[in-house]
Motif scaffolding. Structure first.
Motif, PDB file in Angstrom:
ATOM      1  N   SER A   6      32.899  70.313  42.143  1.00 52.30           N
ATOM      2  CA  SER A   6      33.387  69.128  42.842  1.00 52.30           C
ATOM      3  C   SER A   6      33.745  69.469  44.289  1.00 52.30           C
ATOM      4  O   SER A   6      33.864  70.638  44.660  1.00 52.30           O
ATOM      5  CB  SER A   6      34.587  68.537  42.113  1.00 52.30           C
ATOM      6  N   ALA A   7      33.932  68.457  45.084  1.00 51.70           N
ATOM      7  CA  ALA A   7      34.189  68.639  46.516  1.00 51.70           C
ATOM      8  C   ALA A   7      35.459  69.428  46.797  1.00 51.70           C
ATOM      9  O   ALA A   7      35.494  70.259  47.700  1.00 51.70           O
ATOM     10  CB  ALA A   7      34.262  67.279  47.202  1.00 51.70           C
ATOM     11  N   LEU A   8      36.518  69.186  46.021  1.00 52.18           N
ATOM     12  CA  LEU A   8      37.813  69.820  46.301  1.00 52.18           C
ATOM     13  C   LEU A   8      38.342  70.654  45.145  1.00 52.18           C
ATOM     14  O   LEU A   8      39.524  70.998  45.110  1.00 52.18           O
ATOM     15  CB  LEU A   8      38.848  68.747  46.687  1.00 52.18           C
ATOM     16  N   GLU A  21      41.711  64.879  42.574  1.00 47.63           N
ATOM     17  CA  GLU A  21      40.259  64.809  42.606  1.00 47.63           C
ATOM     18  C   GLU A  21      39.811  64.903  41.155  1.00 47.63           C
ATOM     19  O   GLU A  21      40.279  65.764  40.410  1.00 47.63           O
ATOM     20  CB  GLU A  21      39.679  65.960  43.428  1.00 47.63           C
ATOM     21  N   ASP A 105      26.171  64.150  43.537  1.00 48.61           N
ATOM     22  CA  ASP A 105      26.625  65.242  44.381  1.00 48.61           C
ATOM     23  C   ASP A 105      26.865  64.818  45.821  1.00 48.61           C
ATOM     24  O   ASP A 105      27.277  65.629  46.648  1.00 48.61           O
ATOM     25  CB  ASP A 105      25.637  66.401  44.318  1.00 48.61           C
ATOM     26  N   ARG A 107      28.932  62.179  46.395  1.00 46.34           N
ATOM     27  CA  ARG A 107      30.167  61.413  46.317  1.00 46.34           C
ATOM     28  C   ARG A 107      31.309  62.255  45.753  1.00 46.34           C
ATOM     29  O   ARG A 107      31.082  63.250  45.075  1.00 46.34           O
ATOM     30  CB  ARG A 107      29.995  60.193  45.401  1.00 46.34           C
ATOM     31  N   ALA A 108      32.526  61.807  46.015  1.00 47.92           N
ATOM     32  CA  ALA A 108      33.731  62.403  45.426  1.00 47.92           C
ATOM     33  C   ALA A 108      34.522  61.279  44.774  1.00 47.92           C
ATOM     34  O   ALA A 108      34.503  60.137  45.241  1.00 47.92           O
ATOM     35  CB  ALA A 108      34.571  63.094  46.494  1.00 47.92           C
ATOM     36  N   ARG A 167      31.186  62.631  49.695  1.00 47.80           N
ATOM     37  CA  ARG A 167      31.656  64.014  49.519  1.00 47.80           C
ATOM     38  C   ARG A 167      32.021  64.644  50.862  1.00 47.80           C
ATOM     39  O   ARG A 167      32.964  65.409  50.960  1.00 47.80           O
ATOM     40  CB  ARG A 167      30.571  64.822  48.814  1.00 47.80           C
ATOM     41  N   SER A 168      31.275  64.298  51.899  1.00 50.25           N
ATOM     42  CA  SER A 168      31.500  64.912  53.211  1.00 50.25           C
ATOM     43  C   SER A 168      32.867  64.579  53.802  1.00 50.25           C
ATOM     44  O   SER A 168      33.341  65.285  54.690  1.00 50.25           O
ATOM     45  CB  SER A 168      30.399  64.495  54.186  1.00 50.25           C
ATOM     46  N   ALA A 170      35.617  63.965  51.679  1.00 53.99           N
ATOM     47  CA  ALA A 170      36.560  64.079  50.557  1.00 53.99           C
ATOM     48  C   ALA A 170      37.895  64.687  50.987  1.00 53.99           C
ATOM     49  O   ALA A 170      38.962  64.207  50.588  1.00 53.99           O
ATOM     50  CB  ALA A 170      35.950  64.889  49.421  1.00 53.99           C
ATOM     51  N   SER A 171      37.848  65.708  51.790  1.00 48.79           N
ATOM     52  CA  SER A 171      39.099  66.337  52.239  1.00 48.79           C
ATOM     53  C   SER A 171      39.924  65.369  53.087  1.00 48.79           C
ATOM     54  O   SER A 171      41.146  65.272  52.937  1.00 48.79           O
ATOM     55  CB  SER A 171      38.784  67.603  53.036  1.00 48.79           C
TER      56      SER A 171
END
Length: 192
Positions: A6-8, A21, A105, A107-108, A167-168, A170-171
């Motif tokens: 996952s992204a995080l 998340e 992949d 998306r988050a 996803r890009s 997500a943080s």
């Protein structure tokens, strides 16, 4: 085959609500004619639920179909089944105008849980959408923005919301939600 990450990596924050998340989530974008019986059947066969109405989400267990626009839906299913789901849709809809793509992949997914008024308050601090209980209820989907980025929000229950973003970012979205949920940041708008 590599394992999904996952992204995080499951990051979480606890303040006036809990932000987590959710980990890898299978997501398929499906586009086509909403009135086409073949499209409705194919989506139902993959997701196990009927197509939702406007701004709705139909869910059962770990599967759902969310209305995204008049000709677009997001199918949610276990991450490991997303490629198979796309193949099933493409086979069932061969010869029919449609688009089915695995966007898992890209998306988050975040889970926001807590006291219902605080949950709405955290989301309302960031989104221009009307999140008042009279305007946004369980089983409804909203495509909106969280500060500067696009997102989609729905309520699983009065005390649990889901947020999808790219996803890009997500943080950035995690940080936004965490700041909006900081202890002592309550404004009381949704208090009855």
């Amino acid at each position: 085959m590599s394992e999904a990450v996952s992204a995080l990596n499951g990051q979480s924050f606890v303040g006036i609500v809990k932000i987590e998340e959710a980990g890898p989530q299978g997501m398929i974008t499906l586009r086509g004619d909403a009135g086409a019986a073949a499209l409705q059947k194919a989506a139902r066969d993959v997701a196990g639920v009927d197509m939702p109405g406007i701004r709705g989400i139909a869910a059962a267990g770990d599967r759902a179909i969310a209305w995204m626009s008049p000709d677009e839906w997001l199918i949610l299913l276990p991450h490991a089944q997303a490629h198979e789901g796309v193949a099933t849709l493409r086979t069932a809809l061969a010869g029919t105008h449609h688009l089915a793509e695995n966007v898992s992949d890209a998306r988050a997914l975040f889970r926001v849980t807590g006291e219902p008024a605080r949950l709405r308050e955290v989301l309302a601090k960031l989104a221009p959408a009307d999140l008042h209980p009279d305007r946004f209820g369980t089983g409804e989907m909203r495509r909106t923005r969280l500060a500067q980025v696009p997102a989609a929000i729905w309520l699983d229950s009065a005390g649990e919301a889901r947020v999808i973003c790219f996803r890009s970012v997500a943080s950035y979205v995690f940080d936004l939600l965490s700041v909006a949920a900081a202890p002592g940041s309550e404004v009381g708008f949704f208090d009855a």
